[in-house]
Design a protein around this motif. Sequence first.
Motif, PDB file in Angstrom:
ATOM      1  N   LEU A  68       5.062 -41.050 -29.109  1.00 30.48           N
ATOM      2  CA  LEU A  68       4.970 -39.603 -29.052  1.00 30.48           C
ATOM      3  C   LEU A  68       6.311 -39.081 -29.532  1.00 30.48           C
ATOM      4  O   LEU A  68       7.361 -39.482 -29.007  1.00 30.48           O
ATOM      5  N   THR A  69       6.293 -38.218 -30.554  1.00 29.90           N
ATOM      6  CA  THR A  69       7.532 -37.706 -31.124  1.00 29.90           C
ATOM      7  C   THR A  69       7.504 -36.192 -31.206  1.00 29.90           C
ATOM      8  O   THR A  69       6.442 -35.572 -31.277  1.00 29.90           O
ATOM      9  N   SER A  70       8.701 -35.612 -31.229  1.00 28.55           N
ATOM     10  CA  SER A  70       8.845 -34.168 -31.392  1.00 28.55           C
ATOM     11  C   SER A  70       8.816 -33.838 -32.875  1.00 28.55           C
ATOM     12  O   SER A  70       8.772 -34.741 -33.723  1.00 28.55           O
ATOM     13  N   THR A  71       8.879 -32.556 -33.200  1.00 30.15           N
ATOM     14  CA  THR A  71       8.882 -32.147 -34.606  1.00 30.15           C
ATOM     15  C   THR A  71      10.094 -32.690 -35.353  1.00 30.15           C
ATOM     16  O   THR A  71      10.045 -32.869 -36.556  1.00 30.15           O
ATOM     17  N   SER A  72      11.175 -32.994 -34.613  1.00 31.78           N
ATOM     18  CA  SER A  72      12.375 -33.549 -35.242  1.00 31.78           C
ATOM     19  C   SER A  72      12.256 -35.056 -35.466  1.00 31.78           C
ATOM     20  O   SER A  72      13.130 -35.666 -36.057  1.00 31.78           O
ATOM     21  N   GLY A  73      11.161 -35.664 -34.960  1.00 32.00           N
ATOM     22  CA  GLY A  73      10.985 -37.101 -35.106  1.00 32.00           C
ATOM     23  C   GLY A  73      11.575 -37.910 -33.967  1.00 32.00           C
ATOM     24  O   GLY A  73      11.519 -39.132 -33.978  1.00 32.00           O
ATOM     25  N   ARG A  74      12.142 -37.245 -32.974  1.00 31.94           N
ATOM     26  CA  ARG A  74      12.716 -37.953 -31.823  1.00 31.94           C
ATOM     27  C   ARG A  74      11.616 -38.340 -30.848  1.00 31.94           C
ATOM     28  O   ARG A  74      10.655 -37.602 -30.646  1.00 31.94           O
ATOM     29  N   SER A  75      11.749 -39.497 -30.228  1.00 32.05           N
ATOM     30  CA  SER A  75      10.777 -39.959 -29.235  1.00 32.05           C
ATOM     31  C   SER A  75      10.776 -39.041 -28.022  1.00 32.05           C
ATOM     32  O   SER A  75      11.812 -38.552 -27.598  1.00 32.05           O
ATOM     33  N   VAL A  76       9.569 -38.838 -27.478  1.00 35.35           N
ATOM     34  CA  VAL A  76       9.390 -38.038 -26.278  1.00 35.35           C
ATOM     35  C   VAL A  76       8.979 -38.986 -25.152  1.00 35.35           C
ATOM     36  O   VAL A  76       8.072 -39.803 -25.342  1.00 35.35           O
ATOM     37  N   PRO A  77       9.632 -38.925 -23.982  1.00 29.82           N
ATOM     38  CA  PRO A  77       9.239 -39.799 -22.864  1.00 29.82           C
ATOM     39  C   PRO A  77       7.784 -39.550 -22.469  1.00 29.82           C
ATOM     40  O   PRO A  77       7.319 -38.410 -22.455  1.00 29.82           O
ATOM     41  N   ILE A  78       7.060 -40.612 -22.152  1.00 28.75           N
ATOM     42  CA  ILE A  78       5.650 -40.515 -21.806  1.00 28.75           C
ATOM     43  C   ILE A  78       5.418 -41.127 -20.432  1.00 28.75           C
ATOM     44  O   ILE A  78       5.609 -42.317 -20.247  1.00 28.75           O
ATOM     45  N   PRO A  79       4.971 -40.324 -19.474  1.00 24.61           N
ATOM     46  CA  PRO A  79       4.590 -40.915 -18.183  1.00 24.61           C
ATOM     47  C   PRO A  79       3.132 -41.384 -18.243  1.00 24.61           C
ATOM     48  O   PRO A  79       2.249 -40.628 -18.626  1.00 24.61           O
ATOM     49  N   PHE A  80       2.881 -42.641 -17.917  1.00 21.18           N
ATOM     50  CA  PHE A  80       1.524 -43.175 -17.879  1.00 21.18           C
ATOM     51  C   PHE A  80       1.120 -43.373 -16.420  1.00 21.18           C
ATOM     52  O   PHE A  80       1.944 -43.731 -15.592  1.00 21.18           O
ATOM     53  N   ASP A  81      -0.151 -43.175 -16.113  1.00 28.68           N
ATOM     54  CA  ASP A  81      -0.589 -43.415 -14.740  1.00 28.68           C
ATOM     55  C   ASP A  81      -1.473 -44.645 -14.616  1.00 28.68           C
ATOM     56  O   ASP A  81      -1.972 -44.941 -13.547  1.00 28.68           O
ATOM     57  N   ASN A  82      -1.673 -45.362 -15.710  1.00 27.51           N
ATOM     58  CA  ASN A  82      -2.521 -46.557 -15.663  1.00 27.51           C
ATOM     59  C   ASN A  82      -1.883 -47.753 -16.369  1.00 27.51           C
ATOM     60  O   ASN A  82      -2.571 -48.556 -16.943  1.00 27.51           O
ATOM     61  N   ALA A  83      -0.562 -47.846 -16.325  1.00 27.55           N
ATOM     62  CA  ALA A  83       0.135 -48.942 -16.998  1.00 27.55           C
ATOM     63  C   ALA A  83       0.625 -49.975 -15.983  1.00 27.55           C
ATOM     64  O   ALA A  83       1.025 -49.630 -14.875  1.00 27.55           O
ATOM     65  N   TYR A  84       0.577 -51.237 -16.396  1.00 26.01           N
ATOM     66  CA  TYR A  84       0.990 -52.351 -15.539  1.00 26.01           C
ATOM     67  C   TYR A  84       1.883 -53.281 -16.336  1.00 26.01           C
ATOM     68  O   TYR A  84       1.698 -53.470 -17.530  1.00 26.01           O
ATOM     69  N   SER A  85       2.835 -53.904 -15.660  1.00 29.11           N
ATOM     70  CA  SER A  85       3.667 -54.911 -16.312  1.00 29.11           C
ATOM     71  C   SER A  85       2.787 -56.105 -16.670  1.00 29.11           C
ATOM     72  O   SER A  85       1.666 -56.238 -16.167  1.00 29.11           O
ATOM     73  N   LEU A  86       3.310 -56.979 -17.497  1.00 33.11           N
ATOM     74  CA  LEU A  86       2.554 -58.177 -17.872  1.00 33.11           C
ATOM     75  C   LEU A  86       2.297 -59.076 -16.667  1.00 33.11           C
ATOM     76  O   LEU A  86       1.399 -59.901 -16.690  1.00 33.11           O
ATOM     77  N   GLU A  87       3.080 -58.886 -15.601  1.00 39.08           N
ATOM     78  CA  GLU A  87       2.888 -59.648 -14.358  1.00 39.08           C
ATOM     79  C   GLU A  87       1.863 -58.971 -13.447  1.00 39.08           C
ATOM     80  O   GLU A  87       1.540 -59.480 -12.388  1.00 39.08           O
ATOM     81  N   GLY A  88       1.383 -57.778 -13.822  1.00 40.63           N
ATOM     82  CA  GLY A  88       0.373 -57.075 -13.033  1.00 40.63           C
ATOM     83  C   GLY A  88       0.902 -56.029 -12.081  1.00 40.63           C
ATOM     84  O   GLY A  88       0.141 -55.441 -11.316  1.00 40.63           O
ATOM     85  N   ASP A  89       2.211 -55.748 -12.113  1.00 44.51           N
ATOM     86  CA  ASP A  89       2.796 -54.739 -11.233  1.00 44.51           C
ATOM     87  C   ASP A  89       2.600 -53.339 -11.816  1.00 44.51           C
ATOM     88  O   ASP A  89       2.788 -53.129 -13.019  1.00 44.51           O
ATOM     89  N   LYS A  90       2.233 -52.375 -10.970  1.00 40.77           N
ATOM     90  CA  LYS A  90       2.039 -50.985 -11.382  1.00 40.77           C
ATOM     91  C   LYS A  90       3.343 -50.415 -11.924  1.00 40.77           C
ATOM     92  O   LYS A  90       4.397 -50.597 -11.321  1.00 40.77           O
ATOM     93  N   MET A  91       3.275 -49.755 -13.080  1.00 39.20           N
ATOM     94  CA  MET A  91       4.450 -49.144 -13.708  1.00 39.20           C
ATOM     95  C   MET A  91       4.391 -47.646 -13.427  1.00 39.20           C
ATOM     96  O   MET A  91       3.763 -46.910 -14.165  1.00 39.20           O
ATOM     97  N   ASP A  92       5.017 -47.184 -12.349  1.00 35.80           N
ATOM     98  CA  ASP A  92       4.940 -45.782 -11.974  1.00 35.80           C
ATOM     99  C   ASP A  92       6.209 -45.030 -12.387  1.00 35.80           C
ATOM    100  O   ASP A  92       6.820 -44.319 -11.615  1.00 35.80           O
ATOM    101  N   ARG A  93       6.621 -45.244 -13.621  1.00 38.20           N
ATOM    102  CA  ARG A  93       7.809 -44.584 -14.171  1.00 38.20           C
ATOM    103  C   ARG A  93       7.595 -44.392 -15.669  1.00 38.20           C
ATOM    104  O   ARG A  93       6.639 -44.898 -16.245  1.00 38.20           O
ATOM    105  N   ILE A  94       8.476 -43.644 -16.295  1.00 32.24           N
ATOM    106  CA  ILE A  94       8.413 -43.491 -17.748  1.00 32.24           C
ATOM    107  C   ILE A  94       8.811 -44.821 -18.362  1.00 32.24           C
ATOM    108  O   ILE A  94       9.794 -45.445 -17.960  1.00 32.24           O
ATOM    109  N   LEU A  95       8.026 -45.272 -19.332  1.00 35.51           N
ATOM    110  CA  LEU A  95       8.273 -46.571 -19.953  1.00 35.51           C
ATOM    111  C   LEU A  95       9.447 -46.497 -20.913  1.00 35.51           C
ATOM    112  O   LEU A  95       9.723 -45.462 -21.505  1.00 35.51           O
ATOM    113  N   ARG A  96      10.128 -47.619 -21.073  1.00 36.61           N
ATOM    114  CA  ARG A  96      11.247 -47.713 -21.998  1.00 36.61           C
ATOM    115  C   ARG A  96      10.742 -48.151 -23.372  1.00 36.61           C
ATOM    116  O   ARG A  96       9.735 -48.851 -23.490  1.00 36.61           O
TER     117      ARG A  96
END
Length: 104
Positions: A68-96
């Motif tokens: 997700l990027t802004s009009t300037s092409g810079r990345s915009v932080p995205i909060p997901f509510d259904n993302a999990y680490s590869l180990e299966g842990d809930k990712m309740d933060r903005i992803l890096r």
Amino acid sequence: NQYASDDPEANYGNRIVIAHDNGEFSTYTHLKLGSVKVKAGDPVKAGAKLSEVGQSGNSLVPHLHFALTSTSGRSVPIPFDNAYSLEGDKMDRILRTGEFVLAE
């Protein structure tokens, strides 16, 4: 690196870019060839099936790059509510940038 390319078409393969009303753009890349369900100019609603995950472009395995990027092409932080680490842990933060996740 034998998989590197200066050609953006080769790097990203099949892709969809959606322009949002707020000026941001979401980009989905490495989509399965022949699976894109929308065409340029189509309105897109949240939850719509756009395509299938694939292995097009500079891709060793089927996967999706999403940005997700802004009009300037810079990345915009995205909060997901259904993302999990590869180990299966809930990712309740903005992803890096570059972080691998599983999603429902």
